[in-house]
Design a protein around this motif. Structure first.
Motif, PDB file in Angstrom:
ATOM      1  N   HIS A   1       0.823  -1.214   0.000  1.00  0.00           N
ATOM      2  CA  HIS A   1       0.000   0.000   0.000  1.00  0.00           C
ATOM      3  C   HIS A   1       0.852   1.257   0.000  1.00  0.00           C
ATOM      4  O   HIS A   1       0.415   2.323   0.412  1.00  0.00           O
ATOM      5  CB  HIS A   1      -0.972  -0.026   1.188  1.00  0.00           C
TER       6      HIS A   1
ATOM      7  N   ARG B   1     -10.404 -13.021  -6.737  1.00  0.00           N
ATOM      8  CA  ARG B   1      -9.490 -11.980  -6.243  1.00  0.00           C
ATOM      9  C   ARG B   1     -10.272 -10.988  -5.375  1.00  0.00           C
ATOM     10  O   ARG B   1     -11.493 -10.897  -5.451  1.00  0.00           O
ATOM     11  CB  ARG B   1      -8.838 -11.206  -7.410  1.00  0.00           C
ATOM     12  N   SER B   2      -9.517 -10.186  -4.608  1.00  0.00           N
ATOM     13  CA  SER B   2     -10.173  -9.271  -3.662  1.00  0.00           C
ATOM     14  C   SER B   2     -10.651  -7.991  -4.354  1.00  0.00           C
ATOM     15  O   SER B   2     -10.324  -7.740  -5.521  1.00  0.00           O
ATOM     16  CB  SER B   2      -9.204  -8.889  -2.542  1.00  0.00           C
TER      17      SER B   2
ATOM     18  N   ARG C   1      -9.543  -5.269  -4.026  1.00  0.00           N
ATOM     19  CA  ARG C   1      -8.363  -4.457  -4.380  1.00  0.00           C
ATOM     20  C   ARG C   1      -8.150  -4.430  -5.895  1.00  0.00           C
ATOM     21  O   ARG C   1      -7.716  -3.425  -6.458  1.00  0.00           O
ATOM     22  CB  ARG C   1      -7.130  -5.053  -3.678  1.00  0.00           C
TER      23      ARG C   1
ATOM     24  N   ASP D   1      -4.232   2.395  -4.798  1.00  0.00           N
ATOM     25  CA  ASP D   1      -4.836   2.375  -3.458  1.00  0.00           C
ATOM     26  C   ASP D   1      -4.061   3.255  -2.469  1.00  0.00           C
ATOM     27  O   ASP D   1      -4.550   3.540  -1.377  1.00  0.00           O
ATOM     28  CB  ASP D   1      -4.877   0.915  -2.957  1.00  0.00           C
TER      29      ASP D   1
ATOM     30  N   ARG E   1      -1.703 -13.312  11.439  1.00  0.00           N
ATOM     31  CA  ARG E   1      -2.587 -14.277  10.770  1.00  0.00           C
ATOM     32  C   ARG E   1      -1.832 -15.589  10.583  1.00  0.00           C
ATOM     33  O   ARG E   1      -0.733 -15.580   9.981  1.00  0.00           O
ATOM     34  CB  ARG E   1      -3.006 -13.741   9.387  1.00  0.00           C
TER      35      ARG E   1
ATOM     36  N   HIS F   1       0.530 -16.688   7.469  1.00  0.00           N
ATOM     37  CA  HIS F   1       1.067 -15.511   6.783  1.00  0.00           C
ATOM     38  C   HIS F   1       2.463 -15.209   7.324  1.00  0.00           C
ATOM     39  O   HIS F   1       2.904 -15.822   8.289  1.00  0.00           O
ATOM     40  CB  HIS F   1       0.116 -14.321   6.998  1.00  0.00           C
TER      41      HIS F   1
ATOM     42  N   SER G   1       3.471  -9.084   1.060  1.00  0.00           N
ATOM     43  CA  SER G   1       2.271  -9.173   0.221  1.00  0.00           C
ATOM     44  C   SER G   1       2.619  -9.521  -1.226  1.00  0.00           C
ATOM     45  O   SER G   1       3.651  -9.093  -1.756  1.00  0.00           O
ATOM     46  CB  SER G   1       1.544  -7.821   0.234  1.00  0.00           C
ATOM     47  N   ALA G   2       1.721 -10.273  -1.848  1.00  0.00           N
ATOM     48  CA  ALA G   2       1.918 -10.658  -3.253  1.00  0.00           C
ATOM     49  C   ALA G   2       1.725  -9.496  -4.224  1.00  0.00           C
ATOM     50  O   ALA G   2       1.851  -9.668  -5.427  1.00  0.00           O
ATOM     51  CB  ALA G   2       0.980 -11.793  -3.605  1.00  0.00           C
TER      52      ALA G   2
ATOM     53  N   ARG H   1      -8.981  -7.169   4.269  1.00  0.00           N
ATOM     54  CA  ARG H   1      -9.380  -7.460   2.877  1.00  0.00           C
ATOM     55  C   ARG H   1      -8.339  -8.333   2.184  1.00  0.00           C
ATOM     56  O   ARG H   1      -7.138  -8.073   2.247  1.00  0.00           O
ATOM     57  CB  ARG H   1      -9.482  -6.109   2.153  1.00  0.00           C
ATOM     58  N   SER H   2      -8.803  -9.368   1.528  1.00  0.00           N
ATOM     59  CA  SER H   2      -7.861 -10.253   0.838  1.00  0.00           C
ATOM     60  C   SER H   2      -8.552 -11.027  -0.272  1.00  0.00           C
ATOM     61  O   SER H   2      -9.751 -10.885  -0.489  1.00  0.00           O
ATOM     62  CB  SER H   2      -7.231 -11.213   1.839  1.00  0.00           C
ATOM     63  N   ASP H   3      -7.767 -11.875  -0.951  1.00  0.00           N
ATOM     64  CA  ASP H   3      -8.325 -12.732  -1.999  1.00  0.00           C
ATOM     65  C   ASP H   3      -8.898 -14.001  -1.371  1.00  0.00           C
ATOM     66  O   ASP H   3      -8.477 -14.404  -0.287  1.00  0.00           O
ATOM     67  CB  ASP H   3      -7.215 -13.150  -2.969  1.00  0.00           C
TER      68      ASP H   3
HETATM   69  C1  EPS Z   1      -2.594  -9.498  -0.692  1.00  0.00           C
HETATM   70  C2  EPS Z   1      -3.811  -9.009  -0.251  1.00  0.00           C
HETATM   71  C3  EPS Z   1      -4.708  -8.237  -1.136  1.00  0.00           C
HETATM   72  C4  EPS Z   1      -4.452  -8.622  -2.569  1.00  0.00           C
HETATM   73  C5  EPS Z   1      -2.980  -8.384  -2.836  1.00  0.00           C
HETATM   74  C6  EPS Z   1      -2.170  -9.406  -2.095  1.00  0.00           C
HETATM   75  O1  EPS Z   1      -4.450  -6.864  -1.079  1.00  0.00           O
HETATM   76  P1  EPS Z   1      -5.212  -5.909  -0.055  1.00  0.00           P
HETATM   77  O2  EPS Z   1      -4.690  -6.286   1.282  1.00  0.00           O
HETATM   78  O3  EPS Z   1      -4.818  -4.512  -0.444  1.00  0.00           O
HETATM   79  O4  EPS Z   1      -6.655  -6.169  -0.257  1.00  0.00           O
HETATM   80  O5  EPS Z   1      -5.258  -7.881  -3.439  1.00  0.00           O
HETATM   81  O6  EPS Z   1      -2.683  -8.508  -4.162  1.00  0.00           O
HETATM   82  C7  EPS Z   1      -2.470  -7.371  -4.862  1.00  0.00           C
HETATM   83  C8  EPS Z   1      -2.657  -6.156  -4.406  1.00  0.00           C
HETATM   84  C9  EPS Z   1      -2.021  -7.628  -6.227  1.00  0.00           C
HETATM   85  O7  EPS Z   1      -1.792  -6.672  -6.979  1.00  0.00           O
HETATM   86  O8  EPS Z   1      -1.862  -8.824  -6.575  1.00  0.00           O
HETATM   87  C10 EPS Z   1      -1.658 -10.160   0.213  1.00  0.00           C
HETATM   88  O9  EPS Z   1      -1.868 -10.094   1.425  1.00  0.00           O
HETATM   89  O10 EPS Z   1      -0.669 -10.772  -0.246  1.00  0.00           O
END
Ligand code: EPS
Length: 403
Positions: free
Chosen positions: A11, A46-47, A49, A81, A105, A108, A130-131, A345-347
């Protein structure tokens, strides 16, 4: 030797990539890189995001008039974002204690990162692990991909399973035995997979997977899966058995394993071969159209750490995303009390994206070994070296290897 570095938090303001060591005069466009970035963002599960981000690369250096100029290539991908995170991700202000994260978590990198780097706020760990970072890798991998395409090498992938739902047709086994793959098959496989919202190769399979993802969403859970990578048009002779760190298979395994949440990699049908007699596993050598080939491709195109000239086939497993809205047990690092893990928030699943990222890493490894073998400061020099090797190889086959 090619190399790349990435920088950036999930972020933060932006992701940055520096790619170094490619020859000059490789044609490459922003449109092509953006196309690959978009492929990485697709996929059911996907989330939210992904609705915010629409990744697009800014080329900062190393490319002029649509071609590489041999200098370090740098890319910038904005995090859209970030505007919503400016306070939390501020580089200069003092941290706000109310924003600190103290509940890791399970599964993680939160706890190990917070422990290792001496943080009192897991946000510092969450952001880089984060990915999101993989967008920067896809930009790097696209340079490698474009370079390989100039030599008729195409890298593709498809999703084999999500949440244990496999297709009735075993495409992976078909690939290992398929003699009709062409140079472009790697690309064709991806074009077909990209038509599906979960990157699988048939509709019935897609429907079953979507319904499984829906049930995971409903119960606050997540899913992993397996995917297959295919590189076609790969010449014989990339990699080496001369030392452990020159073997192509060890490099591939390492780089694919580096993709977030990947927990297993096999080359060809690696694990299955362990259960079979040698006579069922080893690919018989044949001469076809003045070329060495193999009757099957259980080896996934690699023998002794060196490419055989057959397609390189890799299978990998991604674990389920570790951010669950259905909480697992954890420990609050500020009170040291047992608590339920927190949700952000996540996938629900990201296997389709993971396969695209892994394509980029496979392209990277192949380009690296291609340049180790054929070298060259300009693409023209690399082509001369490649053509000379290929010509001599065919001459040797014609005349026999006797000196
Ligand atoms: C991710 C969590 C999510 C995913 C993110 C990887 O993001 P957020 O916490 O902002 O909702 O959307 O992946 C990406 C942003 C992307 O571009 O692939 C995590 O925790 O790894």
């Amino acid at each position: 030797m090619i190399r790349f570095l990435t920088a950036g938090e999930s972020h933060g303001k932006a992701l940055v990539t520096i790619v170094e060591g490619f020859p000059s005069n490789i044609p490459i466009s922003k449109t092509y890189i953006d196309h690959q970035l978009k492929r990485r963002q697709e996929g059911y599960g996907r989330s939210a995001r992904m609705k915010i981000e629409s990744d697009s690369v800014q080329i900062l250096s190393g490319i002029r008039f649509g071609k590489t100029i041999g200098s370090p290539i740098s890319f910038l991908i904005e995090n859209k974002d970030w505007v919503n995170w400016q306070e939390i991700m501020n580089a200069e202000k003092k941290s706000f204690s109310q924003n600190k994260i103290s509940v890791p978590r399970p599964g993680h990198a939160d706890l190990v990162g917070t422990t290792k780097y001496n943080f009192d706020d897991s946000r510092n760990s969450i952001e880089r692990s984060s990915a999101r970072e993989t967008a920067a890798r896809v930009a790097a991998g696209t340079v490698a991909r474009k370079f390989l395409e100039g030599f008729g090498i195409f890298v593709g992938s498809f999703v084999e399973s999500i949440g244990g739902i496999y297709s009735d047709t075993d495409y992976f086994v078909q690939l290992l035995n398929n003699k009709s793959l062409t140079k472009k098959s790697g690309q064709d496989i991806s074009i077909n997979a990209d038509k599906s919202s979960v990157r699988v190769l048939n509709n019935t399979h897609e429907k079953k997977i979507i319904s499984k993802i829906k049930s995971a969403k409903k119960s606050g859970d997540t899913l992993g899966g397996t995917f297959v990578l295919v590189a076609t048009g790969v010449p014989v002779g990339l990699g080496s058995f001369m030392h452990y760190d020159r073997k192509l298979n060890s490099d591939i395994a390492g780089e694919i394993m580096s993709v977030n949440a990947v927990k297993g990699v096999e080359i060809g049908d690696g694990f299955k071969t362990a259960e079979e007699f040698g006579s069922n596993v080893h690919d018989e050598t044949v001469l076809e159209q003045n070329k060495f080939s193999r009757r099957t491709n259980h080896s996934g195109g690699i023998e002794g750490g060196i490419t055989t000239g057959l397609p390189v086939i890799v299978r990998a497993a991604m674990k389920p995303i570790s951010t669950l809205s259905k909480p697992l047990n954890s420990v609050d690092l500020s009170s040291m009390k047992k608590v339920s893990s927190r949700y952000e928030r996540s996938d629900f699943t990201a296997v389709p994206s993971c396969a695209v990222i892994a394509e980029s890493m496979l392209a990277w490894v192949l380009a690296k070994h291609f340049l180790i073998k054929f070298g060259g400061d300009s693409i023209e020099e690399t082509k001369d070296n490649y053509n000379s090797f290929t010509r001599k190889y065919y001459q040797r086959i014609k005349k026999g290897f006797k000196k």
